[in-house]
Design a protein around this motif. Structure first.
Motif, PDB file in Angstrom:
ATOM      1  N   ALA A   1       1.378   1.492 -12.208  1.00 48.90           N
ATOM      2  CA  ALA A   1       0.699   1.410 -10.912  1.00 48.90           C
ATOM      3  C   ALA A   1       1.342   2.456 -10.009  1.00 48.90           C
ATOM      4  O   ALA A   1       2.444   2.255  -9.512  1.00 48.90           O
ATOM      5  CB  ALA A   1       0.868   0.017 -10.320  1.00 48.90           C
ATOM      6  N   GLY A   2       0.673   3.586  -9.826  1.00 43.56           N
ATOM      7  CA  GLY A   2       1.344   4.643  -9.077  1.00 43.56           C
ATOM      8  C   GLY A   2       0.443   5.788  -8.675  1.00 43.56           C
ATOM      9  O   GLY A   2      -0.775   5.728  -8.794  1.00 43.56           O
ATOM     10  N   ARG A   3       1.099   6.860  -8.239  1.00 38.78           N
ATOM     11  CA  ARG A   3       0.411   7.940  -7.518  1.00 38.78           C
ATOM     12  C   ARG A   3      -0.552   8.755  -8.367  1.00 38.78           C
ATOM     13  O   ARG A   3      -1.358   9.502  -7.833  1.00 38.78           O
ATOM     14  CB  ARG A   3       1.456   8.877  -6.892  1.00 38.78           C
ATOM     15  CG  ARG A   3       2.187   8.246  -5.733  1.00 38.78           C
ATOM     16  CD  ARG A   3       3.253   9.169  -5.171  1.00 38.78           C
ATOM     17  NE  ARG A   3       4.418   9.247  -6.055  1.00 38.78           N
ATOM     18  CZ  ARG A   3       5.497   9.975  -5.779  1.00 38.78           C
ATOM     19  NH1 ARG A   3       5.551  10.697  -4.673  1.00 38.78           N
ATOM     20  NH2 ARG A   3       6.513   9.994  -6.619  1.00 38.78           N
ATOM     21  N   TYR A   4      -0.486   8.628  -9.698  1.00 40.91           N
ATOM     22  CA  TYR A   4      -1.447   9.367 -10.528  1.00 40.91           C
ATOM     23  C   TYR A   4      -2.849   8.780 -10.410  1.00 40.91           C
ATOM     24  O   TYR A   4      -3.831   9.430 -10.768  1.00 40.91           O
ATOM     25  CB  TYR A   4      -0.983   9.410 -11.996  1.00 40.91           C
ATOM     26  CG  TYR A   4      -1.134   8.091 -12.734  1.00 40.91           C
ATOM     27  CD1 TYR A   4      -2.157   7.906 -13.655  1.00 40.91           C
ATOM     28  CD2 TYR A   4      -0.269   7.031 -12.494  1.00 40.91           C
ATOM     29  CE1 TYR A   4      -2.305   6.700 -14.329  1.00 40.91           C
ATOM     30  CE2 TYR A   4      -0.410   5.825 -13.157  1.00 40.91           C
ATOM     31  CZ  TYR A   4      -1.429   5.666 -14.074  1.00 40.91           C
ATOM     32  OH  TYR A   4      -1.586   4.469 -14.726  1.00 40.91           O
ATOM     33  N   LEU A   5      -2.970   7.547  -9.904  1.00 41.83           N
ATOM     34  CA  LEU A   5      -4.273   6.890  -9.777  1.00 41.83           C
ATOM     35  C   LEU A   5      -4.850   7.098  -8.378  1.00 41.83           C
ATOM     36  O   LEU A   5      -4.208   6.738  -7.382  1.00 41.83           O
ATOM     37  CB  LEU A   5      -4.138   5.380 -10.029  1.00 41.83           C
ATOM     38  CG  LEU A   5      -3.800   4.945 -11.459  1.00 41.83           C
ATOM     39  CD1 LEU A   5      -3.596   3.433 -11.511  1.00 41.83           C
ATOM     40  CD2 LEU A   5      -4.908   5.358 -12.423  1.00 41.83           C
ATOM     41  N   PRO A   6      -6.064   7.636  -8.284  1.00 41.95           N
ATOM     42  CA  PRO A   6      -6.662   7.835  -6.949  1.00 41.95           C
ATOM     43  C   PRO A   6      -6.818   6.528  -6.184  1.00 41.95           C
ATOM     44  O   PRO A   6      -6.670   6.496  -4.960  1.00 41.95           O
ATOM     45  CB  PRO A   6      -8.019   8.488  -7.245  1.00 41.95           C
ATOM     46  CG  PRO A   6      -8.251   8.350  -8.711  1.00 41.95           C
ATOM     47  CD  PRO A   6      -6.916   8.182  -9.353  1.00 41.95           C
ATOM     48  N   GLU A   7      -7.081   5.426  -6.893  1.00 37.54           N
ATOM     49  CA  GLU A   7      -7.244   4.137  -6.209  1.00 37.54           C
ATOM     50  C   GLU A   7      -5.916   3.659  -5.597  1.00 37.54           C
ATOM     51  O   GLU A   7      -5.901   3.035  -4.532  1.00 37.54           O
ATOM     52  CB  GLU A   7      -7.846   3.070  -7.138  1.00 37.54           C
ATOM     53  CG  GLU A   7      -7.130   2.869  -8.455  1.00 37.54           C
ATOM     54  CD  GLU A   7      -7.663   3.707  -9.609  1.00 37.54           C
ATOM     55  OE1 GLU A   7      -7.762   3.162 -10.724  1.00 37.54           O
ATOM     56  OE2 GLU A   7      -7.965   4.905  -9.402  1.00 37.54           O
ATOM     57  N   TYR A   8      -4.797   3.989  -6.267  1.00 33.92           N
ATOM     58  CA  TYR A   8      -3.482   3.674  -5.693  1.00 33.92           C
ATOM     59  C   TYR A   8      -3.274   4.469  -4.407  1.00 33.92           C
ATOM     60  O   TYR A   8      -2.832   3.925  -3.388  1.00 33.92           O
ATOM     61  CB  TYR A   8      -2.369   3.992  -6.700  1.00 33.92           C
ATOM     62  CG  TYR A   8      -0.981   3.941  -6.086  1.00 33.92           C
ATOM     63  CD1 TYR A   8      -0.250   2.760  -6.075  1.00 33.92           C
ATOM     64  CD2 TYR A   8      -0.412   5.070  -5.493  1.00 33.92           C
ATOM     65  CE1 TYR A   8       1.014   2.697  -5.503  1.00 33.92           C
ATOM     66  CE2 TYR A   8       0.842   5.022  -4.906  1.00 33.92           C
ATOM     67  CZ  TYR A   8       1.549   3.836  -4.909  1.00 33.92           C
ATOM     68  OH  TYR A   8       2.789   3.790  -4.318  1.00 33.92           O
ATOM     69  N   ARG A   9      -3.579   5.761  -4.459  1.00 33.75           N
ATOM     70  CA  ARG A   9      -3.370   6.605  -3.279  1.00 33.75           C
ATOM     71  C   ARG A   9      -4.208   6.113  -2.096  1.00 33.75           C
ATOM     72  O   ARG A   9      -3.754   6.125  -0.945  1.00 33.75           O
ATOM     73  CB  ARG A   9      -3.689   8.069  -3.606  1.00 33.75           C
ATOM     74  CG  ARG A   9      -2.742   8.669  -4.646  1.00 33.75           C
ATOM     75  CD  ARG A   9      -2.814  10.184  -4.699  1.00 33.75           C
ATOM     76  NE  ARG A   9      -4.105  10.684  -5.109  1.00 33.75           N
ATOM     77  CZ  ARG A   9      -4.470  10.912  -6.380  1.00 33.75           C
ATOM     78  NH1 ARG A   9      -3.607  10.647  -7.371  1.00 33.75           N
ATOM     79  NH2 ARG A   9      -5.659  11.396  -6.670  1.00 33.75           N
ATOM     80  N   ALA A  10      -5.411   5.621  -2.394  1.00 35.25           N
ATOM     81  CA  ALA A  10      -6.276   5.098  -1.327  1.00 35.25           C
ATOM     82  C   ALA A  10      -5.672   3.829  -0.716  1.00 35.25           C
ATOM     83  O   ALA A  10      -5.678   3.663   0.517  1.00 35.25           O
ATOM     84  CB  ALA A  10      -7.670   4.808  -1.879  1.00 35.25           C
TER      85      ALA A  10
END
Length: 369
Positions: free
Chosen positions: A32-41
């Protein structure tokens, strides 16, 4: 007592306990981290990293995001390894693009003397998140809780931030080993209490991240890292709220040199970085009645290569571990697929899809061979 849903996919827990599974289970450090756009959102909505980590709803949301995208076999609590020293009053903050920083590093006798196991109520947000995530998972996969190791926490506490050379913490270790031992004793007891509270909140496995154990000299590692990891393990609860065994995982980055000694730790699983050959590790600590399950150990940078290369590297990792354990009547050598360290924030999300599919497909085929 909170009643949780029955587990639908227990392969990860079975592999931790060296029981046969129909494929090699897989999860990823920092999944669960910054590589996922949904995490960044979600992080954008939270306003800051700590805003994300201390909000139960946000922490639950980001923990589940990789599971909604990939067929992973475990979830890991979204939190930070530095919550414990923060609760000790060291004043944790995260500057944009700079990583963690402590307002009050522990660098002198008075600061060391003032250290104490924190009031766990200050970490209530973590335990509430564990319970919330476990409910939201609804039995889909098990939930892993975690902490930094006593030594890794000490590195940040003395340095005041991340470090390239560990000059301040190693200076204290060599010049005033008495102070370092005192820090590590407090840290070990704090980590054990913290992990036990996660278990009470619903964690189904717990992991100790000894991220900086590998920076220590031989002999020093055993005395200042391994001994205190052992002190944590000795205090941990063996069963969770549902009466099931809670496996304990220890991961030391750069720890391959001490694998034989780590084999004597009172834990179920050893995590390995990419510098260790899985077959060698299996022969050393993975066989026999007292063997450990092994977790790892693909180089995270493989995920920047195209999917065909990822599939080839997965095949190499599975082959290096060797023939899978398939006898359901007895324990045997088992492997949990993971990276050799956390996933990079620059990883293309679709490459993780290729990884998950390759691990599951290839490891199923190996069991039919």
């Amino acid at each position: 007592m909170t009643r949780f849903a029955d587990l639908k996919n227990d392969r990860f827990l079975r592999a931790c306990l060296r029981q046969a599974t129909d494929y090699t289970p897989l999860w990823l450090m920092r999944q669960a981290g910054r590589y996922l756009p949904e995490y960044r959102a979600t992080r954008e909505r939270a306003g800051s990293f700590m805003g994300l980590a201390t909000n139960v709803d946000y922490a639950t949301e980001v923990t589940l995001q990789p599971l909604d995208r990939y067929a992973l076999d475990a979830a890991i609590l979204f939190s930070d390894i530095l919550t414990v020293p923060d609760a000790m009053g060291l004043g944790l903050s995260f500057a944009q693009g700079e990583g963690p920083r402590f307002a009050s590093p522990v660098r002198d006798e008075a600061a060391v003397a003032a250290l104490a196991v924190p009031d766990l109520d200050k970490l209530r947000y973590v335990f509430d998140a564990v319970t919330s995530i476990r409910k939201a998972l609804d039995g889909r996969v098990p939930l892993i809780g975690f902490s930094g190791s006593p030594w890794t926490l000490a590195c940040y506490m003395v340095e005041g931030a991340g470090s390239d050379d560990y000059r301040l913490v190693k200076s204290m270790l060599y010049a005033r080993p008495d102070l370092m031992h005192r820090i590590l004793q407090v840290n070990a007891d704090a980590v054990a209490a913290y992990l036990n509270a996660q278990i009470d909140a619903g964690a189904q496995a717990v992991m100790v991240f000894d991220s900086w154990g590998g920076v220590l000299a031989d002999g020093v590692f055993q005395q200042f890292s391994l001994a205190y990891t052992a002190r944590v393990l000795a205090q941990l609860k063996r069963t969770g709220v549902d009466g099931q065994v809670v496996p304990r995982i220890v991961f030391t980055k750069g720890g391959g040199l001490w694998l034989h000694e780590m084999g004597a730790l009172d834990c179920e699983v050893l995590g390995l970085d990419w510098t260790v050959n899985l077959g060698t590790a299996r022969a050393l600590v993975g066989e026999g009645p007292r063997g450990k399950a092994l977790q790892g150990n693909l180089d995270p940078n493989v995920l920047f290569a195209p999917p065909t290369a990822i599939e080839a590297e997965v095949a190499k990792v599975l082959a290096s571990f060797g023939a899978p354990h398939t006898d359901p009547s007895r324990p045997g050598p088992t492997h949990i697929f993971n990276l050799g360290h956390g996933i990079s924030q620059h990883t293309p999300p679709e490459h993780v899809t290729a990884l998950v599919e390759a691990v599951h497909t290839q490891s199923r085929a190996l069991r039919r061979a």
